[in-house]
Design an enzyme around this catalytic site. Sequence first.
Site, PDB file in Angstrom:
ATOM      1  N   GLU A  42       0.957  -1.104  -0.176  1.00  0.00           N
ATOM      2  CA  GLU A  42      -0.223  -0.073  -0.068  1.00  0.00           C
ATOM      3  C   GLU A  42       0.809   1.342   0.046  1.00  0.00           C
ATOM      4  O   GLU A  42       0.732   1.954   1.033  1.00  0.00           O
ATOM      5  CB  GLU A  42      -0.953   0.150   1.076  1.00  0.00           C
ATOM      6  CG  GLU A  42      -2.195  -0.958   1.174  1.00  0.00           C
ATOM      7  CD  GLU A  42      -2.931  -0.747   2.173  1.00  0.00           C
ATOM      8  OE1 GLU A  42      -3.074  -0.118   2.998  1.00  0.00           O
ATOM      9  OE2 GLU A  42      -4.067  -1.613   1.822  1.00  0.00           O
ATOM     10  N   GLU A  85      -6.197  -7.829  -0.840  1.00  0.00           N
ATOM     11  CA  GLU A  85      -6.764  -7.901   0.619  1.00  0.00           C
ATOM     12  C   GLU A  85      -8.169  -7.545   0.815  1.00  0.00           C
ATOM     13  O   GLU A  85      -8.588  -6.691   0.065  1.00  0.00           O
ATOM     14  CB  GLU A  85      -6.036  -6.943   1.726  1.00  0.00           C
ATOM     15  CG  GLU A  85      -4.515  -6.869   1.507  1.00  0.00           C
ATOM     16  CD  GLU A  85      -3.926  -6.050   2.629  1.00  0.00           C
ATOM     17  OE1 GLU A  85      -4.415  -5.378   3.421  1.00  0.00           O
ATOM     18  OE2 GLU A  85      -2.668  -5.664   2.602  1.00  0.00           O
TER      19      GLU A  85
HETATM   20  C1  GAL Z   1      -3.978  -2.672   4.751  1.00  0.00           C
HETATM   21  C2  GAL Z   1      -2.783  -3.176   5.018  1.00  0.00           C
HETATM   22  C3  GAL Z   1      -2.454  -4.392   6.296  1.00  0.00           C
HETATM   23  C4  GAL Z   1      -3.488  -4.130   7.157  1.00  0.00           C
HETATM   24  C5  GAL Z   1      -4.993  -4.086   6.805  1.00  0.00           C
HETATM   25  C6  GAL Z   1      -5.791  -4.007   7.871  1.00  0.00           C
HETATM   26  O1  GAL Z   1      -4.283  -1.453   4.682  1.00  0.00           O
HETATM   27  O2  GAL Z   1      -1.953  -3.273   3.890  1.00  0.00           O
HETATM   28  O3  GAL Z   1      -1.190  -4.435   6.252  1.00  0.00           O
HETATM   29  O4  GAL Z   1      -3.107  -3.126   7.781  1.00  0.00           O
HETATM   30  O5  GAL Z   1      -5.144  -2.929   6.090  1.00  0.00           O
HETATM   31  O6  GAL Z   1      -7.179  -3.569   7.482  1.00  0.00           O
END
Ligand code: GAL
Length: 667
Positions: free
Chosen positions: A150, A307
């Site tokens: 990110e 994710e």
């Molecule tokens: C994203 C990040 C992850 C984790 C996740 C939690 O922004 O890439 O490492 O922090 O959020 O929701």
Amino acid sequence: MRRWQGDGIYFGGDYNPEQWPEQTWSEDVELMRRAGVNLVSVGIFSWALLEPVPGRFEFGWLDRVLDLLHDGGIQVDLATATASPPPWLARAHPETLPRRADGAILWPGGRQAYCPSSPVFRERSLELVRAVASRYAEHPAVVMWHVSNELGCHNVHCYCDVSAEAFRGWLRERYGDLDGLNDAWGTAFWSQRYGDWAEISPPRTAPTFANPTQQLDFLRFSSDEQRAQLRAERELLKTLVHQPVTTNFMIGTGIKHMDYHSWADDVDLVSNDHYLTAADPQAHLGLALSADHTRGVAGGDPWLLMEHSTSAVNWQPRNVAKLPGQLRRNSLAHVARGADGVLFFQWRASRAGAEKFHSALVPHAGPETKVFREVCQLGADLRALAEVRGSRVDADVAILFDWEAWWGVELDSHPSVDVRYADRLTALYGALWRAGVTADIVHPSADLTGYRLVLAPTLYLVRDADADALRRFVEAGGTAAITYFSGIVDENDHIRLGGYPGAFRELLGVRTEEFFPLREGEQVRLDDGSTADVWTEWLHPEGAEVLASYTDGPLPGVPAVTRRPVGAGAAWYVGTRLDEPATDRLVARLLDEAGVRPAAQAPTGVEVVRRRAGEQSWLFAINHTGSEVRLAVTGTELLTGTECAGELTVPAGEVAVIREGQADGPA
Ligand code: GAL
Ligand code: ZN
């Protein structure tokens, strides 16, 4: 097509074994196999463990993790591990810490505490990339590389002296000389004229509004600096590894500072992170929009959901958990909209650290849980859907989206703070969603041939070439609709003179002489029965027909919605913020005029999307309602194996995916 050919649909998540004793690792692999996990992202936050002291690398633990995963048949998306530097970097080089606009330093202790323009960070991070990539280039588990994480999530804008110097360098590239910069920034205003490059700084906290073009250029520069890290890592990777390279974007999460349309060519496959806004009862619309936008950034190619969450997150004020069935609806909605993989943050819920209350595939309570059962079910679902991999999503509608227009429209000192970039985008998108119509969210410079309807919500900043392309699209027979406060400025944020909406005035056949933004809470009525708020304008039709006018408010009798036939098509203008029923009616008329039909006839609340590969197509039907619905389809239901000859029943909250065609086999 990009250089990405997965095997079936990817399923898995971020795997952070370094947070656990080694005994846990074999249980992890066993549970992954049970769930059907086939891809995990490893090493994202491992820099401090991989390089515990500067220049000394320790790979033993990662060797064992990768071997174990490989033995278990789990593939790896290996991180370059540069996402967050170890504490030793800031100690040895305090100048690598980022600074806010008021000069405050952002210290280590969280994550991503580095200045994106720091040459020291760049050098150290590339040494790490070299070490990791050299070691694992040929590891049989590794199928993909994950640059950083990110990029720009927490550190996108740095106002330190190093960044100031880099900003000046970027400006020299853009403008060549100071005259060019002074013109572009309109520095004749407020005694801002620059006589020397050294006088220029980032838009640090100032006594009052900073120069808008300085702000806009700083936003452009900052996105480019993050992209530069991606490019540097990728270029190095390309000399060492053969697998595809990606990094996780944050499209549709409300994070606005990376211009991902300009990053798309720097990855072999587009991947994205998406989290629901728990407080939003319509969060599934936001999910769909994010997915359609990610696909737009990917140029229509399949993409990877890097994710999302199995249930609650930890970083919202109230972290609402997902109800039974929601995980499946959410994940399969991404697949419907072009994802060829659904991964989560994270595999096993952490015991310690800021994210210990974030959900995972394996919750604190272990595998005997609703979450893990649903995870296993999803794994089975995705195996059943393997054949959709590589197919593309049908869309006859495009919505134009430009990060620069977003940045521009939300700068300060504008007619109304209630004009927000996402507002009309979400409203029009919601109306399409309710109508069962899928849209590609694309950059204004995208090729518009093939679309029937193009929507331009709040396209405040627009380039001549892009405005021209929209005109040609309409002349050739397309239908376009443009909403208020579009076409107002050029790329330097200079007003287009002669009447609003500048760039689109001729196409629309209207001329607005003055804006009349409304007071907070004020509503106006239109003569077609709709209500509107936020915005009205003193508009004169100059060739356009009037579809609706105000009956009250500051401008009774003045047109609010217009349409102008142009060539073989038509251009519609919406000069006010219509309420939801009026937006639905407007979109229904636009779809009708453009001849766009839904993916399937379905009751409201049932999401229908079609993916297609050549002659074969698949229909996704996601029932967000509380009742069973019936759809007219013919084909085989992939999740249940049921043949449906003419009619399909989708129970409340459930999902169906149909291979369309004769019920007795693939077409
Ligand atoms: C994203 C990040 C992850 C984790 C996740 C939690 O922004 O890439 O490492 O922090 O959020 O929701
Ligand atoms: Zn900096």
